[in-house]
Design an enzyme around this catalytic site. Structure first.
Site, short mmCIF file in Angstrom:
data_model
loop_
_atom_site.label_atom_id
_atom_site.label_comp_id
_atom_site.label_asym_id
_atom_site.label_seq_id
_atom_site.Cartn_x
_atom_site.Cartn_y
_atom_site.Cartn_z
CB SER A 9 -0.94 0.01 1.22
OG SER A 9 -1.84 -1.07 1.14
CE LYS A 10 1.72 3.22 5.49
NZ LYS A 10 2.25 3.41 6.86
#
Length: 204
Positions: A9-10
């Site tokens: 996600s990052k």
């Protein structure tokens, strides 16, 4: 051929795909057949997923570590797998809640069929709640204001309704209090969000 897709996600380096890549390699995916995105699962812009899906050919199998690495939501996941199935491509999930999904096997197809049924149920609930809400608003006399304004609730109803073959567009527009032009500016004829619809929902 086995093809693997990974996502974290990052994009700031605080998350790693090492666990996913190790599992995919053990499952038989070659290192040059791994695709990786660093983006939220809710984002449409995942270039490596698009490249992965484009590279797949009939007879291939797409492997993911967990089900949530692939789809933005249940509906997107179901649509993606239906598209793969139509192209003769399998999907296998290695771990997590979707680990029983392997569309190259009869039992795996059955499990995915349950997921698809849940997605349909979810759409029906959204449609039912939205219609009830609009009816309640009308009963309270809240029919004024800007007559052609699209709202998040109307978009969700339109998405659910436009995905059904029996939907009559004219009747839907009357129910929502919008024009056909407004409807098609936000939602496609198959129920997919268009840019105006995406922008409106993102303002929530």
């Amino acid at each position: 051929m086995l093809v693997g897709y990974m996502r974290v996600s990052k994009a700031d380096g605080s998350q790693s795909t090492d666990l996913q890549s190790d599992a995919l390699l053990v499952a038989g995916v070659e290192s040059d057949q791994l695709y990786e995105d660093q983006a939220s699962g809710k984002k449409d812009d995942r270039p490596q997923l698009a490249a992965c899906l484009k590279a797949l050919r009939e007879g291939d199998t797409l492997l993911v570590w967990k089900l949530d690495r692939l789809g933005r939501d249940l509906r997107h996941l179901v649509n993606t797998v239906h598209d793969l199935t139509d192209r003769g491509i399998g999907l296998k999930v290695l771990t997590g809640e979707g680990a029983a999904i392997d569309t190259t096997t009869a039992s795996g197809k059955l499990v995915f069929g349950i997921f698809a049924a849940l997605a349909e149920f979810e759409r029906a609930l959204i449609s039912e709640r939205t219609v009830a809400g609009l009816a309640a608003a009308r009963a309270r006399g809240r029919t004024g204001g800007r007559p052609f304004k699209m709202t998040p609730a109307k978009i969700r109803l339109a998405m659910a309704a436009m995905g059904q073959k029996e939907t009559k567009v004219g009747a839907l527009c009357v129910e929502l209090g919008i024009t056909r032009q407004t409807l098609y500016r936000h939602v496609s004829p198959t129920g997919e969000l268009r840019p105006d619809g995406q922008r409106l929902l993102s303002k929530k």
